[in-house]
Design a protein around this motif. Structure first.
Motif, PDB file in Angstrom:
ATOM      1  N   GLN A  22       0.841  -1.188   0.000  1.00 23.20           N
ATOM      2  CA  GLN A  22       0.000   0.000   0.000  1.00 23.20           C
ATOM      3  C   GLN A  22       0.876   1.237   0.000  1.00 23.20           C
ATOM      4  O   GLN A  22       1.666   1.456   0.925  1.00 23.20           O
ATOM      5  N   TRP A  68      -3.601 -10.209   9.155  1.00 21.17           N
ATOM      6  CA  TRP A  68      -2.675  -9.244   8.567  1.00 21.17           C
ATOM      7  C   TRP A  68      -1.574  -8.877   9.546  1.00 21.17           C
ATOM      8  O   TRP A  68      -1.794  -8.807  10.759  1.00 21.17           O
ATOM      9  N   VAL A  77      -7.839  -9.385  -3.890  1.00 18.31           N
ATOM     10  CA  VAL A  77      -8.379  -8.287  -3.100  1.00 18.31           C
ATOM     11  C   VAL A  77      -8.178  -8.611  -1.628  1.00 18.31           C
ATOM     12  O   VAL A  77      -8.009  -9.776  -1.246  1.00 18.31           O
ATOM     13  N   ALA A  78      -8.203  -7.581  -0.805  1.00 17.76           N
ATOM     14  CA  ALA A  78      -7.817  -7.743   0.596  1.00 17.76           C
ATOM     15  C   ALA A  78      -8.879  -8.425   1.454  1.00 17.76           C
ATOM     16  O   ALA A  78      -8.549  -9.160   2.389  1.00 17.76           O
ATOM     17  N   GLU A  79     -10.139  -8.233   1.123  1.00 19.15           N
ATOM     18  CA  GLU A  79     -11.214  -8.620   2.055  1.00 19.15           C
ATOM     19  C   GLU A  79     -11.216 -10.102   2.448  1.00 19.15           C
ATOM     20  O   GLU A  79     -11.464 -10.413   3.603  1.00 19.15           O
ATOM     21  N   LYS A 132      -3.086   5.390  -1.943  1.00 20.27           N
ATOM     22  CA  LYS A 132      -3.532   4.345  -2.867  1.00 20.27           C
ATOM     23  C   LYS A 132      -4.152   3.191  -2.097  1.00 20.27           C
ATOM     24  O   LYS A 132      -3.936   3.022  -0.897  1.00 20.27           O
ATOM     25  N   GLU A 133      -4.927   2.379  -2.811  1.00 20.69           N
ATOM     26  CA  GLU A 133      -5.546   1.222  -2.195  1.00 20.69           C
ATOM     27  C   GLU A 133      -4.522   0.096  -2.021  1.00 20.69           C
ATOM     28  O   GLU A 133      -3.493   0.069  -2.689  1.00 20.69           O
ATOM     29  N   ARG A 134      -4.857  -0.810  -1.101  1.00 24.16           N
ATOM     30  CA  ARG A 134      -4.007  -1.967  -0.893  1.00 24.16           C
ATOM     31  C   ARG A 134      -3.990  -2.822  -2.164  1.00 24.16           C
ATOM     32  O   ARG A 134      -5.049  -3.105  -2.746  1.00 24.16           O
ATOM     33  N   GLU A 135      -2.811  -3.244  -2.555  1.00 26.92           N
ATOM     34  CA  GLU A 135      -2.616  -3.900  -3.847  1.00 26.92           C
ATOM     35  C   GLU A 135      -2.003  -5.278  -3.640  1.00 26.92           C
ATOM     36  O   GLU A 135      -1.005  -5.422  -2.919  1.00 26.92           O
TER      37      GLU A 135
END
Length: 126
Positions: free
Chosen positions: A39, A116, A109-111, A43-46
């Motif tokens: 991240q 983490w 995607v992170a969800e 920006k969004e987590r990638e």
């Protein structure tokens, strides 16, 4: 309590290499998967890379394919990210993630990821 602790980040010049480590404690994910995300500010987590713990199957983001390698070591319950040919655009906080399902390594995607780490900063100078 599950803990993921990243290490190995730092400052490196473009073209250089770093090896990130993620130590897992509290449980094993031998029937699940591990992954690396990043991240950058604003920006969004990638998604970066994922690995199925049981057989080592891997998935990489197009942006890192051929430069980064994800691996795991069952003996020490750890996951690694070898990063070569680093570019300034690789600058970000890198986070380790754990998924409880074997196919979790395919999730970009992170969800869906269950656990983490806090992250480690990687800065690549031009």
């Amino acid at each position: 309590q599950v803990q993921l602790v990243e290490s190995g980040g730092g400052l490196v010049q473009a073209g250089g290499s770093l090896r990130l480590s993620c130590a897992v404690s509290g449980r094993t994910f031998t029937s699940g998967a591990m992954g690396w995300f990043r991240q950058a500010p604003g920006k969004e987590r990638e998604f970066v890379a994922g690995i199925k713990w049981s057989d080592g199957s891997t998935k990489y983001a197009d942006a890192v394919k051929g430069r980064f390698t994800i691996s795991r070591d069952n003996a020490v319950n750890s996951v690694y990210l070898q990063m070569n040919s680093l570019k300034p655009e690789d600058t970000a906080v890198y986070l380790c993630a754990a998924g409880i399902n074997s196919y979790s390594y395919l999730f970009v995607v992170a969800e869906p990821w269950s656990y983490w780490g806090q992250g480690t900063q990687v800065t690549v100078s031009s």
